[in-house]
Each structure stands twice: as structure tokens, then as C-alpha cells.
Write a protein that holds these residues in place. Structure first.
Motif, short mmCIF file in Angstrom:
data_model
loop_
_atom_site.label_atom_id
_atom_site.label_comp_id
_atom_site.label_asym_id
_atom_site.label_seq_id
_atom_site.Cartn_x
_atom_site.Cartn_y
_atom_site.Cartn_z
N ARG A 36 10.73 -4.36 -7.63
CA ARG A 36 11.08 -5.55 -6.85
C ARG A 36 9.92 -6.54 -6.78
O ARG A 36 9.90 -7.42 -5.92
N GLY A 37 8.94 -6.36 -7.65
CA GLY A 37 7.89 -7.37 -7.75
C GLY A 37 6.66 -7.11 -6.91
O GLY A 37 5.79 -7.98 -6.80
N VAL A 38 6.56 -5.92 -6.30
CA VAL A 38 5.39 -5.63 -5.44
C VAL A 38 4.25 -5.07 -6.29
O VAL A 38 4.46 -4.13 -7.07
N LYS A 39 3.08 -5.66 -6.14
CA LYS A 39 1.90 -5.08 -6.81
C LYS A 39 1.44 -3.89 -5.97
O LYS A 39 1.27 -4.01 -4.74
N ILE A 40 1.23 -2.75 -6.64
CA ILE A 40 0.99 -1.51 -5.91
C ILE A 40 -0.49 -1.18 -5.80
O ILE A 40 -1.22 -1.13 -6.79
N TYR A 41 -0.91 -0.94 -4.55
CA TYR A 41 -2.18 -0.27 -4.27
C TYR A 41 -1.76 1.10 -3.74
O TYR A 41 -0.63 1.25 -3.26
N ALA A 42 -2.64 2.10 -3.79
CA ALA A 42 -2.21 3.41 -3.30
C ALA A 42 -3.30 4.09 -2.50
O ALA A 42 -4.50 3.82 -2.68
N VAL A 43 -2.84 4.95 -1.59
CA VAL A 43 -3.80 5.75 -0.82
C VAL A 43 -3.34 7.22 -0.88
O VAL A 43 -2.15 7.51 -0.78
N MET A 55 3.03 -3.63 10.60
CA MET A 55 3.46 -4.35 9.40
C MET A 55 4.69 -3.65 8.85
O MET A 55 4.97 -2.51 9.24
N PRO A 56 5.46 -4.28 7.99
CA PRO A 56 6.67 -3.62 7.48
C PRO A 56 6.32 -2.34 6.73
O PRO A 56 5.29 -2.29 6.03
N VAL A 57 7.14 -1.31 6.90
CA VAL A 57 6.99 -0.08 6.11
C VAL A 57 8.24 0.03 5.24
O VAL A 57 9.35 0.13 5.75
N PHE A 58 8.03 -0.05 3.93
CA PHE A 58 9.17 0.06 3.01
C PHE A 58 9.36 1.52 2.63
O PHE A 58 8.43 2.19 2.21
N ARG A 59 10.61 1.97 2.77
CA ARG A 59 10.97 3.34 2.38
C ARG A 59 12.14 3.26 1.41
O ARG A 59 13.29 3.46 1.80
N PRO A 60 11.84 2.93 0.15
CA PRO A 60 12.95 2.66 -0.78
C PRO A 60 13.86 3.86 -1.01
O PRO A 60 14.97 3.69 -1.49
N LEU A 61 13.41 5.07 -0.66
CA LEU A 61 14.22 6.27 -0.93
C LEU A 61 15.00 6.72 0.30
O LEU A 61 15.60 7.80 0.28
N GLY A 121 0.87 -6.69 2.29
CA GLY A 121 1.72 -7.12 3.40
C GLY A 121 2.68 -6.03 3.85
O GLY A 121 3.48 -6.26 4.76
N ALA A 122 2.62 -4.86 3.22
CA ALA A 122 3.53 -3.78 3.61
C ALA A 122 2.96 -2.43 3.20
O ALA A 122 2.10 -2.35 2.32
N MET A 158 0.86 -1.20 0.00
CA MET A 158 0.00 0.00 0.00
C MET A 158 0.89 1.25 0.00
O MET A 158 1.57 1.53 0.98
N LEU A 159 0.91 1.95 -1.13
CA LEU A 159 1.76 3.13 -1.29
C LEU A 159 1.05 4.39 -0.82
O LEU A 159 -0.06 4.67 -1.26
N LEU A 160 1.69 5.16 0.07
CA LEU A 160 1.16 6.47 0.41
C LEU A 160 1.57 7.42 -0.70
O LEU A 160 2.75 7.76 -0.83
#
Ligand code: ATP
Ligand code: MG
Length: 386
Positions: free
Chosen positions: A196-203, A306-312, A278-279, A177-179
Motif C-alpha cells: 500500500r505504499g508504506v516504506k518499511i522500517y523495522a524493530v 499514533m495509528p497502529v496498522f494490523r493488516p492481518l 507515521g504508523a 515501523m514494523l514490529l
């Protein structure tokens, strides 16, 4: 003789038991990305071939394939019955007639009695005879004529290798889930996680009437732009004004951003759970602004489970800007519409917030109701590149 597009797959990922899962997903993603066009996709062990497409669609197909994660490179090629003289003739007809070149032969069909280098020398010789503006140099060349002689009596010939997006096929790493704000960073963060293979949902949180309809449109447009890489994005547009009013009325203004962020994360987590994510993904980069110090990140992070990914997180702004230009989000991101965070921005936001204070301030609010109300008024928009 038939036109074909040769699709090369990132090889590392072809190992192990996941191979068939990976290939099936990539195939599905390629088919989806070529929606509306005629073609036939053939899968072999470690490559794919696209055939039976219209010549007039070739440029469009090549450009769409370059955005499919999991593809390493592509080559527009000609498929021809294996006959060395005929192959040499076709190379003369179809490939550049001037410049420095070399010929590389890959002979999978061992029935042919000549070695790869003998065949390469023969084809190179015919091409040189055909044009006096061509030169051979094995190490320093403008183009490499590649002849791939397969086992079943046919060969592929091509001279271009077009680099593609690389990465892993979207979907193989689960959902995230992308903010998504209207800024530069979050679309880039979504792009990198999809890679990296993540299907993106967004809010997206918006503060109507403080933020305009155009500000919302801008976010939809960003989602559509990255969906070229990510595939269709389901975007949840959450009204945020009432939450901001409540914080403003009952809590110290220096904690405005911290408390807003905590609400954003809590809502994102609920949406994530509802959509099988899942993240959570954000566009935060350490130290970029007051709300992105280590202490701030800790206080906002602590509300979710849940994990929070911050790729930047370790990127400089300039690096992020470069990627956003490459993926075509930059020009939209810099359009000057207000974000919900800028509307209620305090002059001196706290740089080192404390969890205990945040909890204390939140106890003055009916957080559950505010969140439930916002979720109830949430609008879902499907964003798709066209
Ligand atoms: P961006 O360029 O992505 O907006 P930023 O540098 O402006 O980032 P912030 O405004 O502090 O930084 O936002 C940090 C992160 O919080 C964003 O990258 C995004 O993931 C999330 N975020 C901020 N505002 C919103 C919003 N209105 N809706 C959804 N997510 C948001
Ligand atoms: Mg922002």
C-alpha cells in the motif's frame, strides 16, 4: 529491431494531481531494484519502457520487476519501425509456432489506413501460412499476439503479459515501523503495508542470551527477503532481556505478555518518531492467541499515540501462510528458534487484561529508564536483498 520491456502501471493511480509524484517514485524504485544491471528507463504518460539491457540479464530483470509495487504487469517486447509486413515476419520468427492464438492490434498512429482488425487479420494470416501447427481462436486461445502501433513510427510487439506485484509504489504512503518477530505473521504484515505504499522500517526485540544469535540472524534474513519488495529496510535490534527481568521480578506472571507488549509498543513509537514513521505495523490477527484478543489489543494499543496498522487482523492463519509461501518467508519463519516472547511465556496469560492493572504494575518499574537503556543499546542493521 530492439528488445524492450514494457512496464504497465496500475491505472487508477495515474489519475489526478499526484500522477507525476507517483511516476517519479515508481521510476526511482525501479532503478533501485535493478541496481547493478545496465538499462535505460523511458517514462511516458502511462507506461514505462526498459531498453538497452543485456540479453543475458533479461530473466533477472523480469524477476526483479515483478517485485516492484506499483507495476501492474510487464511484457518482454520487440520495438520495430512500423511496417505491417515486417511486423508479421517478426511475429513468425519470434513467437510460438504451435498452439491456439489470436492477434490484437492497438493503432495509436491514425496515419495508417488499415483498421486494427484488418491489420490483425493480415498478421494472423501470415502466421497461419508460416506454421500448420497454429490455429486462431479469438475467445479461447493459448497466447495473444499484441501489436501496439505508436504515433512516432514504431510499434511494440509481444505475446506475454506477466502479472506483477500491483499495489502502490513504496514511499507514496509515508513510513511505517514494523514490529518484526521471527514468526510467520509479521513479515507478511510488512509486505502487505509496503504494497500500500508504506516504506518499511523495522524493530526486533531480542532476549540474549535466552534467544540465540541464530534467532537474530533469522530475523535479519526475513527482513532481507521482504526487502526484495519493500526496498532496503533499516532494522532496529533492541535488547529486551532487562525489561523482561524487571517485569518478572515485580509484576504478576499472568501479565507478563501484556506488559512486554506495552513496552514493545512504547519503544516502537519512540523509534517511529525518530525515523519519521507515521504508523506502527504489527502482525496481529484477532483472536489468534491470548495477547491478540480485543481486550489485549486495547491494552497494548493504549500506550501509543499514533495509528497502529494490523493488516492481518481479519486473516486466518492459513491465508497468512499462503502469502508467506508466495513471498518466500515461510521456510525461514518456521525455523525453530525461540522468540523473546516464548522465553518468558506464562502458563496462563491473562486473556482479558485491564488497563488499570497494567498501569498499576508498571508503576512498580522505572519504565523510562528501562526504555532509555534499551534504546541506547539498540543496534541498527541495514537489510538489503542480494
Ligand atoms: P508472528 O508470527 O509475527 O511472530 P505471532 O502469531 O507469533 O506473530 P505474537 O508472538 O503474539 O504472534 O506477536 C504478535 C505481533 O507482535 C507480531 O506479529 C509482531 O508484530 C510483534 N512481535 C512479537 N514478538 C516480537 C519481537 N520479538 N520483536 C518485534 N516484534 C514482535
Ligand atoms: Mg511470534
Amino acid at each position: 529491431m530492439e528488445k524492450t520491456i514494457l512496464i504497465r502501471i496500475g491505472e487508477i493511480f495515474l489519475k489526478g494531481n499526484n500522477k507525476s509524484f507517483f511516476l517519479a517514485l515508481l521510476k526511482k524504485n525501479i532503478i533501485e531494484s535493478l541496481d547493478g544491471l545496465d538499462f535505460k528507463l523511458i517514462t511516458t504518460n502511462n507506461r514505462m519502457y526498459l531498453e538497452k539491457y543485456n540479453d543475458s540479464d533479461e530473466a533477472e530483470i523480469l524477476s526483479r520487476l515483478q517485485c516492484v509495487f506499483g507495476i501492474h504487469s510487464i511484457s518482454p517486447a520487440v520495438k520495430i519501425a512500423t511496417d505491417i509486413e515486417q511486423i508479421a515476419k517478426v511475429c513468425c520468427e519470434l513467437f510460438p509456432k504451435e498452439g491456439v492464438f489470436r492477434v490484437t492490434v492497438n493503432r495509436a498512429d491514425k496515419r495508417i489506413d488499415k483498421t486494427s482488425s484488418q491489420i490483425a487479420a493480415f498478421i494472423g494470416g501470415v502466421m497461419l501460412k508460416n506454421s500448420n501447427k497454429l490455429k486462431v481462436n479469438l475467445f479461447n486461445y493459448d497466447f495473444d499476439v499484441e501489436v501496439d502501433i505508436r504515433e512516432k513510427g514504431y510499434s511494440y510487439i509481444f505475446y506475454k503479459r506477466i502479472p506483477c506485484a500491483g499495489g502502490l509504489p513504496v514511499g507514496c504512503s509515508g513510513n511505517g515501523m514494523l514490529l518484526l518477530s521471527g514468526g510467520i505473521d509479521s513479515p507478511v504484515a510488512g509486505y502487505l503495508m509496503a504494497k500500500r505504499g508504506v516504506k518499511i522500517y523495522a524493530v526486533h526485540y531480542h532476549s540474549f542470551p535466552y534467544t540465540s544469535e541464530q534467532a537474530k540472524e533469522k530475523v535479519l534474513s526475513l527482513a532481507r527477503t521482504i526487502s526484495r519488495y519493500t526496498g532496503e529496510i533499516e532494522l532496529y535490534v533492541v535488547p529486551f532481556t532487562d525489561i523482561q527481568y524487571a517485569i518478572k521480578e515485580h509484576c504478576p506472571i499472568q501479565y507478563m505478555i501484556t506488559l512486554m507488549r506495552r513496552f514493545m509498543m512504547k519503544i516502537a513509537e519512540k523509534l517511529a518518531k525518530n525515523t519519521g514513521c507515521g504508523a506502527i505495523i504489527t502482525g496481529e490477527s484477532l483472536g489468534q492467541v491470548a495477547s491478540q484478543t480485543m481486550e489485549s489489543i486495547n491494552v497494548t494499543n493504549s500506550v501509543v499515540n499514533m495509528p497502529v496498522f494490523r493488516p492481518l487482523v481479519g486473516f486466518d492463519k492459513q491465508q497468512i501462510v499462503e502469502i508467506s509461501k508466495n513471498i518466500d518467508t515461510y521456510e525461514t519463519s518456521i525455523l525453530p528458534y525461540e522468540d523473546c516472547c516464548t522465553v518468558f511465556l506464562p502458563k496462563n496469560p491473562v486473556i482479558k487484561p485491564k488497563i488499570s492493572y497494567a498501569l498499576d504494575f508498571e508503576s512498580r518499574l522505572d519504565c523510562d529508564k528501562l526504555i532509555a537503556d534499551a534504546l541506547e543499546k539498540t543496534e541498527i542493521v541495514r537489510c538489503h536483498f542480494k
